[in-house]
Design a protein around this motif. Structure first.
Motif, mmCIF file in Angstrom:
data_model
loop_
_atom_site.group_PDB
_atom_site.id
_atom_site.type_symbol
_atom_site.label_atom_id
_atom_site.label_comp_id
_atom_site.label_asym_id
_atom_site.label_seq_id
_atom_site.Cartn_x
_atom_site.Cartn_y
_atom_site.Cartn_z
ATOM 1 N N SER A 1 -16.819 16.555 -23.567
ATOM 2 C CA SER A 1 -17.204 15.835 -22.360
ATOM 3 C C SER A 1 -18.472 16.448 -21.775
ATOM 4 N N GLY A 2 -19.428 15.586 -21.397
ATOM 5 C CA GLY A 2 -20.664 16.061 -20.799
ATOM 6 C C GLY A 2 -21.753 16.419 -21.780
ATOM 7 N N CYS A 3 -21.533 16.140 -23.085
ATOM 8 C CA CYS A 3 -22.535 16.535 -24.084
ATOM 9 C C CYS A 3 -23.674 15.527 -24.206
ATOM 10 N N GLY A 4 -23.551 14.333 -23.575
ATOM 11 C CA GLY A 4 -24.644 13.357 -23.620
ATOM 12 C C GLY A 4 -24.305 12.065 -24.328
ATOM 13 N N LYS A 5 -23.052 11.876 -24.747
ATOM 14 C CA LYS A 5 -22.687 10.677 -25.509
ATOM 15 C C LYS A 5 -22.932 9.404 -24.696
#
Length: 326
Positions: free
Chosen positions: A46-50
């Motif tokens: 979560s929060g990696c840019g997907k």
């Protein structure tokens, strides 16, 4: 970037895509290609840019750098005609709780400008997601799984050739998740192209290619089997010598064999990474036989995608300090 025709094999072509929000940079130089008639899974924490990546590809967000072509056009220049060619399933869709399932779907069809004579299309799509028998149920009375299936139907109703599905299986039970992936494969087999983001790393096995993201960067794109090999550097075998038969000197001899990439001792077993599991198993058996070490067995190991993902992320984090220092 050169624009392509609708018949081009490449549905998405991105080079050096970046996006910044103040001090945060959710996309850092992303390169990505998606071929027609394939499923690309995008996995990452979560929060990696997907989600930011999906929104840039659909033209919802502009990019700060890089070149991008989706369906042969820069998303920042999309017209309504371009937007009708793709479907977007967001994480938090907005439908109308007091309308029936079919009324919600009919409304979405109107938004896409579909002709009024569309009952057959509505029926086909609701049957595809197993909701036709529940079509008159109000959305607020439908289960969470039914609501997610309706959102998928709304994404498909106008017959898009390219689908962006942002965590479509989040929060649903494993049985329904498996049904969703069955539908995704049916769409792929019918010639559709899908980009599916997910936090469920195990879903990588259902994709044709998998893109691994971490902290706004795309680490690699490969097939599911290719990911396993790249995570461990080869094929993984477990060797079980008879207890007490393997000395440190003999272990060093195995480590020195040219096809052995990595070796780890776990109690009385050996976990060995080799170039080619099938060919190198025979060589290992011959070696142990020649030095008189009896074995309980040699077995291939298929690591879970959770383990693969951890290996890839940890390897990336280990590389980055050295690269940044240089």
């Amino acid at each position: 970037m050169r624009n392509g025709s609708a018949d081009d094999l490449q549905m998405v072509c991105a080079r050096g895509i970046s996006k910044r929000f103040g001090d945060q940079q959710p996309l850092r130089g992303v390169d990505l290609d998606i071929s027609r008639g394939s499923i690309l899974g995008v996995i990452g924490p979560s929060g990696c840019g997907k989600t930011t990546l999906v929104r840039v590809l659909t033209g919802i967000l502009g990019r700060d750098g890089g070149e991008l072509s989706v369906l042969g056009t820069d998303p920042q220049h999309f017209t309504p005609r371009h937007r009708r060619r793709f479907g977007y399933m967001p994480q938090m869709p907005i439908l109308f709780p007091n309308l029936s399932l079919i009324a919600n779907l009919n409304f979405v069809a109107s938004v896409y400008g579909m002709p009024l004579r569309r009952r057959k299309r509505l029926r086909d799509v609701l049957q595809f997601v197993d909701l036709w028998d529940h079509r008159h149920k109000r959305l607020c009375e439908a289960s969470g799984g039914m609501q997610r299936r309706l959102v998928l139907a709304a994404t498909l109703v106008h017959g898009p050739e390219l689908l962006f599905l942002d965590e479509p299986t989040a929060g649903i039970d494993p049985i329904l998740r498996d049904r969703f992936w069955g539908r995704f494969r049916d769409l792929r087999d019918a010639g559709r192209t899908l980009l599916v983001t997910t936090q469920y790393v195990g879903e990588a096995a259902s994709c044709d290619l998998v893109a691994v993201m971490s902290e706004g960067r795309l680490l690699l794109v490969d097939s599911p089997d290719g990911l396993r090999r790249r995570a461990y550097g080869g094929d993984l075998l477990v060797i079980r010598p008879e207890a007490g038969w393997l000395s440190h000197q003999q272990l060093a001899q195995v480590s020195a064999m040219p096809f052995v990439r990595r070796i780890t001792r776990r109690a009385d077993d050996l976990m060995i990474v080799v170039d080619d599991g099938a060919a190198d198993t025979a060589k290992l058996l011959a070696h142990f036989s020649s030095v008189g070490i009896p074995l309980q067995g040699v077995e291939p190991v298929v690591p879970s995608f959770d383990d693969v993902f951890v290996e890839l992320i940890e390897a990336d984090r280990a590389r980055r300090p050295a690269a940044e220092a240089a």
